[in-house]
Design a protein around this motif. Structure first.
Motif, PDB file in Angstrom:
ATOM      1  N   SER A 171      40.896  36.794  -4.094  1.00 12.15           N
ATOM      2  CA  SER A 171      41.449  37.247  -2.818  1.00 12.15           C
ATOM      3  C   SER A 171      41.643  38.754  -2.844  1.00 12.15           C
ATOM      4  O   SER A 171      41.717  39.365  -3.905  1.00 12.15           O
ATOM      5  N   MET A 172      41.717  39.307  -1.653  1.00 11.33           N
ATOM      6  CA  MET A 172      41.926  40.739  -1.500  1.00 11.33           C
ATOM      7  C   MET A 172      42.912  40.939  -0.369  1.00 11.33           C
ATOM      8  O   MET A 172      42.789  40.298   0.673  1.00 11.33           O
ATOM      9  N   LEU A 173      43.886  41.819  -0.568  1.00 16.15           N
ATOM     10  CA  LEU A 173      44.883  42.101   0.462  1.00 16.15           C
ATOM     11  C   LEU A 173      44.904  43.592   0.733  1.00 16.15           C
ATOM     12  O   LEU A 173      45.057  44.400  -0.191  1.00 16.15           O
ATOM     13  N   GLN A 174      44.730  43.937   1.986  1.00 13.47           N
ATOM     14  CA  GLN A 174      44.874  45.326   2.406  1.00 13.47           C
ATOM     15  C   GLN A 174      45.757  45.317   3.642  1.00 13.47           C
ATOM     16  O   GLN A 174      45.386  44.775   4.673  1.00 13.47           O
ATOM     17  N   ASN A 175      46.936  45.893   3.521  1.00 15.32           N
ATOM     18  CA  ASN A 175      47.810  46.020   4.683  1.00 15.32           C
ATOM     19  C   ASN A 175      47.270  47.107   5.606  1.00 15.32           C
ATOM     20  O   ASN A 175      46.410  47.902   5.211  1.00 15.32           O
ATOM     21  N   GLN A 176      47.794  47.157   6.797  1.00 14.94           N
ATOM     22  CA  GLN A 176      47.385  48.178   7.749  1.00 14.94           C
ATOM     23  C   GLN A 176      47.545  49.564   7.121  1.00 14.94           C
ATOM     24  O   GLN A 176      48.557  49.878   6.505  1.00 14.94           O
ATOM     25  N   VAL A 177      46.522  50.382   7.284  1.00 14.58           N
ATOM     26  CA  VAL A 177      46.550  51.736   6.733  1.00 14.58           C
ATOM     27  C   VAL A 177      47.354  52.621   7.677  1.00 14.58           C
ATOM     28  O   VAL A 177      46.983  52.827   8.823  1.00 14.58           O
ATOM     29  N   LYS A 178      48.479  53.140   7.176  1.00 13.13           N
ATOM     30  CA  LYS A 178      49.336  54.016   7.980  1.00 13.13           C
ATOM     31  C   LYS A 178      49.089  55.484   7.655  1.00 13.13           C
ATOM     32  O   LYS A 178      49.320  56.351   8.474  1.00 13.13           O
ATOM     33  N   ASN A 179      48.637  55.756   6.436  1.00 16.84           N
ATOM     34  CA  ASN A 179      48.333  57.118   6.017  1.00 16.84           C
ATOM     35  C   ASN A 179      46.968  57.062   5.331  1.00 16.84           C
ATOM     36  O   ASN A 179      46.864  56.546   4.213  1.00 16.84           O
ATOM     37  N   SER A 180      45.935  57.573   5.977  1.00 23.54           N
ATOM     38  CA  SER A 180      44.572  57.441   5.450  1.00 23.54           C
ATOM     39  C   SER A 180      44.367  58.165   4.124  1.00 23.54           C
ATOM     40  O   SER A 180      43.395  57.914   3.424  1.00 23.54           O
ATOM     41  N   ASN A 181      45.284  59.050   3.760  1.00 20.58           N
ATOM     42  CA  ASN A 181      45.176  59.737   2.474  1.00 20.58           C
ATOM     43  C   ASN A 181      45.962  59.063   1.366  1.00 20.58           C
ATOM     44  O   ASN A 181      45.925  59.514   0.224  1.00 20.58           O
ATOM     45  N   ASP A 182      46.687  57.995   1.692  1.00 16.70           N
ATOM     46  CA  ASP A 182      47.496  57.300   0.691  1.00 16.70           C
ATOM     47  C   ASP A 182      47.614  55.828   1.059  1.00 16.70           C
ATOM     48  O   ASP A 182      48.628  55.388   1.587  1.00 16.70           O
ATOM     49  N   ALA A 183      46.553  55.079   0.785  1.00 17.24           N
ATOM     50  CA  ALA A 183      46.527  53.655   1.102  1.00 17.24           C
ATOM     51  C   ALA A 183      46.372  52.859  -0.200  1.00 17.24           C
ATOM     52  O   ALA A 183      46.109  53.423  -1.262  1.00 17.24           O
ATOM     53  N   MET A 184      46.533  51.544  -0.103  1.00 14.77           N
ATOM     54  CA  MET A 184      46.485  50.703  -1.285  1.00 14.77           C
ATOM     55  C   MET A 184      45.948  49.326  -0.914  1.00 14.77           C
ATOM     56  O   MET A 184      46.197  48.832   0.184  1.00 14.77           O
ATOM     57  N   PHE A 185      45.190  48.717  -1.827  1.00 11.66           N
ATOM     58  CA  PHE A 185      44.835  47.308  -1.676  1.00 11.66           C
ATOM     59  C   PHE A 185      44.978  46.630  -3.027  1.00 11.66           C
ATOM     60  O   PHE A 185      45.032  47.280  -4.076  1.00 11.66           O
ATOM     61  N   VAL A 186      45.051  45.301  -2.971  1.00  8.34           N
ATOM     62  CA  VAL A 186      45.238  44.486  -4.166  1.00  8.34           C
ATOM     63  C   VAL A 186      44.148  43.427  -4.206  1.00  8.34           C
ATOM     64  O   VAL A 186      43.787  42.852  -3.170  1.00  8.34           O
ATOM     65  N   ILE A 187      43.641  43.195  -5.388  1.00  7.34           N
ATOM     66  CA  ILE A 187      42.665  42.130  -5.632  1.00  7.34           C
ATOM     67  C   ILE A 187      43.277  41.164  -6.640  1.00  7.34           C
ATOM     68  O   ILE A 187      43.892  41.586  -7.621  1.00  7.34           O
ATOM     69  N   ILE A 188      43.089  39.879  -6.403  1.00  6.46           N
ATOM     70  CA  ILE A 188      43.368  38.851  -7.400  1.00  6.46           C
ATOM     71  C   ILE A 188      42.004  38.309  -7.817  1.00  6.46           C
ATOM     72  O   ILE A 188      41.200  37.929  -6.958  1.00  6.46           O
ATOM     73  N   THR A 189      41.742  38.303  -9.114  1.00  2.00           N
ATOM     74  CA  THR A 189      40.439  37.848  -9.596  1.00  2.00           C
ATOM     75  C   THR A 189      40.503  36.384 -10.029  1.00  2.00           C
ATOM     76  O   THR A 189      41.583  35.835 -10.254  1.00  2.00           O
ATOM     77  N   GLU A 190      39.348  35.800 -10.171  1.00  2.00           N
ATOM     78  CA  GLU A 190      39.214  34.539 -10.898  1.00  2.00           C
ATOM     79  C   GLU A 190      39.340  34.904 -12.379  1.00  2.00           C
ATOM     80  O   GLU A 190      39.233  36.084 -12.735  1.00  2.00           O
ATOM     81  N   PRO A 191      39.569  33.922 -13.251  1.00  2.00           N
ATOM     82  CA  PRO A 191      39.666  34.252 -14.674  1.00  2.00           C
ATOM     83  C   PRO A 191      38.422  34.988 -15.174  1.00  2.00           C
ATOM     84  O   PRO A 191      37.290  34.614 -14.859  1.00  2.00           O
ATOM     85  N   CYS A 192      38.672  36.065 -15.918  1.00  2.00           N
ATOM     86  CA  CYS A 192      37.595  36.866 -16.507  1.00  2.00           C
ATOM     87  C   CYS A 192      38.169  37.595 -17.720  1.00  2.00           C
ATOM     88  O   CYS A 192      39.365  37.568 -17.963  1.00  2.00           O
ATOM     89  N   ALA A 193      37.301  38.257 -18.457  1.00  2.79           N
ATOM     90  CA  ALA A 193      37.727  38.974 -19.661  1.00  2.79           C
ATOM     91  C   ALA A 193      38.445  40.267 -19.295  1.00  2.79           C
ATOM     92  O   ALA A 193      38.032  40.971 -18.374  1.00  2.79           O
ATOM     93  N   VAL A 194      39.497  40.585 -20.023  1.00  6.90           N
ATOM     94  CA  VAL A 194      40.210  41.845 -19.797  1.00  6.90           C
ATOM     95  C   VAL A 194      39.276  43.031 -20.043  1.00  6.90           C
ATOM     96  O   VAL A 194      39.398  44.071 -19.401  1.00  6.90           O
ATOM     97  N   SER A 195      38.310  42.880 -20.946  1.00  6.80           N
ATOM     98  CA  SER A 195      37.363  43.968 -21.197  1.00  6.80           C
ATOM     99  C   SER A 195      36.547  44.277 -19.939  1.00  6.80           C
ATOM    100  O   SER A 195      36.258  45.448 -19.659  1.00  6.80           O
TER     101      SER A 195
END
Length: 89
Positions: free
Chosen positions: A38-62
């Motif tokens: 999954s991926m979550l991106q909230n509404q961008v309020k400041n185009s120079n300082d935005a953030m999104f989050v990804i949750i992955t399926e199981p994978c190697a930390v490497s």
């Protein structure tokens, strides 16, 4: 001693908003065999300082470390990519 393990991961990216970031991240994940749950991106309020989050399926930390390093080379990425293991169902 092998310091690699498999888990789902929470990955947070701070970025400067522009077209194509989702595509870039998807291609990087594909390159390292990381499947995005999954991926979550909230509404961008400041185009120079935005953030999104990804949750992955199981994978190697490497793989996550290599993907994070590649993401950080893009000019839209602001700072270090944060990641940590996440509980999976």
């Amino acid at each position: 001693f092998k310091n690699d393990y498999t888990s789902a991961f929470y990955v947070r990216v701070n970025y400067r908003d522009q077209v194509g970031i989702t595509r870039d991240v998807g291609e990087i994940c594909m390159k390292y065999g990381i499947s995005i749950n999954s991926m979550l991106q909230n509404q961008v309020k400041n185009s120079n300082d935005a953030m999104f989050v990804i949750i992955t399926e199981p994978c190697a930390v490497s793989a996550i470390k290599m993907a994070a390093a590649e993401i950080e080379r893009y000019d839209w990425c602001k700072g270090n990519t944060f990641f940590m293991p996440s509980l999976s169902s």
